[in-house]
Scaffold this motif. Structure first.
Motif, PDB file in Angstrom:
ATOM      1  N   CYS A  24      -5.983  15.399 -34.088  1.00 53.84           N
ATOM      2  CA  CYS A  24      -4.749  14.605 -33.985  1.00 53.84           C
ATOM      3  C   CYS A  24      -3.771  15.038 -35.088  1.00 53.84           C
ATOM      4  O   CYS A  24      -4.170  15.346 -36.196  1.00 53.84           O
ATOM      5  CB  CYS A  24      -5.147  13.154 -34.146  1.00 53.84           C
ATOM      6  N   CYS A  27      -2.183  12.255 -38.775  1.00 57.15           N
ATOM      7  CA  CYS A  27      -2.582  12.236 -40.192  1.00 57.15           C
ATOM      8  C   CYS A  27      -1.984  13.422 -40.947  1.00 57.15           C
ATOM      9  O   CYS A  27      -1.693  13.311 -42.134  1.00 57.15           O
ATOM     10  CB  CYS A  27      -4.103  12.245 -40.316  1.00 57.15           C
ATOM     11  N   GLY A 209      -4.454  10.212 -31.978  1.00 58.50           N
ATOM     12  CA  GLY A 209      -5.349  10.755 -30.962  1.00 58.50           C
ATOM     13  C   GLY A 209      -6.225   9.649 -30.381  1.00 58.50           C
ATOM     14  O   GLY A 209      -6.298   8.552 -30.924  1.00 58.50           O
ATOM     15  N   CYS A 212     -10.646   9.712 -32.172  1.00 62.60           N
ATOM     16  CA  CYS A 212     -10.925   9.965 -33.578  1.00 62.60           C
ATOM     17  C   CYS A 212     -11.710   8.774 -34.132  1.00 62.60           C
ATOM     18  O   CYS A 212     -11.283   7.629 -34.019  1.00 62.60           O
ATOM     19  CB  CYS A 212      -9.612  10.144 -34.331  1.00 62.60           C
ATOM     20  N   THR A 214     -12.240   7.949 -37.166  1.00 64.93           N
ATOM     21  CA  THR A 214     -11.558   7.280 -38.279  1.00 64.93           C
ATOM     22  C   THR A 214     -10.531   6.286 -37.745  1.00 64.93           C
ATOM     23  O   THR A 214     -10.415   5.160 -38.222  1.00 64.93           O
ATOM     24  CB  THR A 214     -10.856   8.310 -39.177  1.00 64.93           C
ATOM     25  N   CYS A 215      -9.765   6.713 -36.743  1.00 66.39           N
ATOM     26  CA  CYS A 215      -8.726   5.831 -36.213  1.00 66.39           C
ATOM     27  C   CYS A 215      -9.376   4.617 -35.537  1.00 66.39           C
ATOM     28  O   CYS A 215      -8.878   3.500 -35.651  1.00 66.39           O
ATOM     29  CB  CYS A 215      -7.839   6.587 -35.222  1.00 66.39           C
TER      30      CYS A 215
HETATM   31  S1  SF4 Z   1      -7.249   8.757 -38.130  1.00 65.59           S
HETATM   32 FE1  SF4 Z   1      -5.943   8.337 -36.378  1.00 65.59          FE
HETATM   33  S2  SF4 Z   1      -4.020   9.236 -36.936  1.00 65.59           S
HETATM   34 FE2  SF4 Z   1      -5.574  10.181 -38.254  1.00 65.59          FE
HETATM   35  S3  SF4 Z   1      -6.305  11.975 -37.208  1.00 65.59           S
HETATM   36 FE3  SF4 Z   1      -7.585  10.330 -36.548  1.00 65.59          FE
HETATM   37  S4  SF4 Z   1      -6.598   9.592 -34.642  1.00 65.59           S
HETATM   38 FE4  SF4 Z   1      -5.121  10.751 -35.771  1.00 65.59          FE
END
Ligand code: SF4
Length: 227
Positions: A24, A27, A209, A212, A214-215
Motif C-alpha cells: 500500500c 504509509c 490497502g 495489510c 497493520t491497517c
Molecule cells: S498500515 Fe494501512 S496505510 Fe499503511 S501500508 Fe498498511 S494498509 Fe497501507
C-alpha cells in the motif's frame, strides 16, 4: 489528512523502491510528507549486516565472484546523496539518499556496488532488488557533491544460514551458504519506478490497502477507543 506546504523529507531512501511501492502506498506518502513511519522490529538484522560487511572489507572482488572485474573493496557503509532527480528533463525536489554496503575500486577505474544480505528468502533475485541498487548507482554517478564514479557492476551478496559450526559455548556459530547474485544495470526501469514513486508522493493521500495486517490492527484498535 491535509498535505503540508512542504514534505517533511525530500530524500528518497533506496530501500523504499523495493518495499514501499510493492504494498500500500499510503504509509509511504505519510512517511515523506509527515516523517511518520511504523516502528519496525527487526532484531539482529543490524548486527548480522555489520558482521557480514566487516568480513568483506578490503576483499579482492574476483574472490567474491569470478565474474567480477579485478578490484578491491575500498569503501563500505557510507552515505551517498544524489543531485535532484530529473523527470522529463526537469529537476524535482526529490533526491536519493542512502547508505550502501560495499563499494570496490576496480583496476580499470570503474566501481562495483554490492548489497549484503543475510537471508533465506526466495525473493533475493536481481530483478526484485534492481531499482534499489540502481538508486545507489544513480547517487554515485550523479552525486550532490564530490566526484562521480562509473558503476560497472551491481550485485547481492547473500548469506543463507544453513548449518551450525564449532563446539562449545565460546566457539559456536551459524554456517552459511554464500552466493553472489549479479544485478543487471537497468536505468530505464529505474526511471520508470522512480517516476511512479514521485507521482505517488506528489499526488494526494492514497487510499489504504485492503489486506495489510497493520491497517487491520489499527482499525480494530481505533474502534475500541470509540466503544
Ligand atoms: S498500515 Fe494501512 S496505510 Fe499503511 S501500508 Fe498498511 S494498509 Fe497501507
Amino acid at each position: 489528512m491535509k498535505k503540508p506546504a512542504k514534505p517533511a523529507r525530500e530524500n528518497i531512501s533506496p530501500s523504499d523502491l523495493t518495499f514501499g511501492l510493492s504494498t500500500c502506498k499510503r504509509c509511504l506518502w505519510v512517511k515523506y510528507w509527515y516523517k511518520v513511519s511504523a516502528p519496525m522490529v527487526m532484531p539482529l538484522v543490524g548486527t548480522l549486516s555489520s558482521l557480514q560487511e566487516e568480513f568483506f572489507q578490503r576483499a579482492d572482488m574476483p574472490t567474491i565472484d569470478p565474474s567480477l572485474r579485478p578490484g578491491t573493496v575500498t569503501k563500505w557503509s557510507e552515505f551517498v546523496k544524489s543531485k535532484p532527480l530529473q523527470i522529463n528533463g526537469q529537476d524535482t525536489r526529490w533526491r536519493i539518499l542512502g547508505k550502501y554496503d560495499l563499494l570496490s575500486t576496480n583496476d580499470d577505474g570503474t566501481t562495483g556496488l554490492i548489497d549484503c544480505k543475510v537471508s533465506d528468502s526466495q525473493r533475493d533475485s536481481g530483478a526484485f532488488y534492481s531499482p534499489q541498487l540502481e538508486a545507489y548507482a544513480y547517487a554515485l554517478e550523479n552525486p550532490a557533491a564530490g566526484k562521480a564514479v562509473t558503476v560497472a557492476s551491481m550485485g547481492l551478496l547473500v548469506w543463507k544460514p544453513t548449518h551450525t559450526v564449532g563446539e562449545g559455548s565460546a566457539n559456536s556459530g551459524f554456517g552459511v551458504a554464500q552466493k553472489y547474485v549479479a544485478v543487471e544495470r537497468d536505468h530505464d526501469n529505474f526511471m520508470r519506478v522512480i517516476t511512479d514513486f514521485i507521482d505517488v508522493l506528489e499526488g494526494e493521500l492514497p487510499d489504504a490497502g485492503s489486506d495489510c495486517e497493520t491497517c487491520r490492527f489499527l482499525s480494530a484498535r481505533n474502534a475500541l477507543d470509540n466503544l
